[in-house]
Design an enzyme around this catalytic site. Structure first.
Site, PDB file in Angstrom:
ATOM      1  CB  CYS A 181      -7.514  -1.385  -6.452  1.00  0.00           C
ATOM      2  SG  CYS A 181      -6.069  -1.664  -5.825  1.00  0.00           S
ATOM      3  CD  GLU A 198     -10.141   2.754  -1.783  1.00  0.00           C
ATOM      4  OE1 GLU A 198     -10.060   3.899  -2.051  1.00  0.00           O
ATOM      5  OE2 GLU A 198     -10.205   1.800  -2.757  1.00  0.00           O
TER       6      GLU A 198
END
Length: 220
Positions: A2, A105
């Site tokens: 992340c 992402e």
């Protein structure tokens, strides 16, 4: 992993989902649509479970001689967090809730990377499991955190092979802050359940941390 996320959530929503009263007004909340490593972001720590705190993203171990080390430690892998020297004390003693509305992402397809915004399926607050530390040196004190990551659940698998540890409800969040038994802490370090998240493609303007506004949340 992340590596970028966003926070643009009202006080009322924070209080409703965290089950607490916060001593902050809506106009005092610092929205950030493109939170990047080394920036400060909101967490709730086990030390102060009723307060919002701004900590630096990228954990700096208390024993580190170089505070710049934090930029390399934005995530802690669930599989090794209990053993890694930089994380093993924090995971046992200093856990936190990392507050967000979504994370970003990038899906790799050949040489191309396509950004997606990923958020709770029903529009809930996104709460990620984290750990925190306090570093003292060079005449300053830095409070910092890392986000725990796991393997992907069903919806994340087509996008990336890692994802944040998502804490979807009050019970899991309370356990994350309060549990002291290492064996029970380890049980919480699992891949999040399927069906928790939804996602959509966003503009590649999110690639640059210089871009930071509501438009980053717009789908294509």
């Amino acid at each position: 992993m992340c590596g970028r996320y966003s926070f643009s959530t009202s006080k009322a929503k924070l209080e409703a989902e965290l089950g607490t009263t916060l001593e902050i007004e809506d106009d005092e909340l610092q929205y950030n649509y493109n939170i990047a490593p080394t920036q400060r972001a909101y967490i709730v720590s086990n030390q102060a479970p009723g307060a919002l705190q701004l900590f630096q993203w990228g954990l700096i171990p208390s024993w580190s001689k170089d505070p710049k080390m934090g930029g390399k430690m934005i995530n802690a892998r669930a599989e090794t967090v209990l053993e890694k020297p930089a994380f093993r004390n924090a995971i046992r003693q200093r856990r936190c809730l990392v507050l967000a509305d979504s994370f970003y992402e990038w899906k790799k397809e050949g040489k191309d990377k396509t950004p997606f915004r990923i958020l709770p399926a029903q529009g809930e607050l996104l709460v990620m499991g984290g750990i925190w530390e306090t570093w003292r040196g060079e005449g300053k004190v830095i409070h910092s955190f890392s986000i725990i990551t796991t393997g992907p659940n069903a919806e994340m698998m087509p996008i990336h092979d890692r994802m944040p540890l998502v804490l979807p409800d009050r019970e899991s969040r309370q356990l994350w802050l309060e549990e002291r038994n290492p064996a029970l802490i380890e049980e919480m370090l699992h891949v999040p359940a399927d069906g928790l998240l939804k996602m959509y493609q966003v503009s590649d303007t999110v690639n640059s941390v210089r871009n930071n506004g509501e438009e980053l949340h717009e789908g294509l």
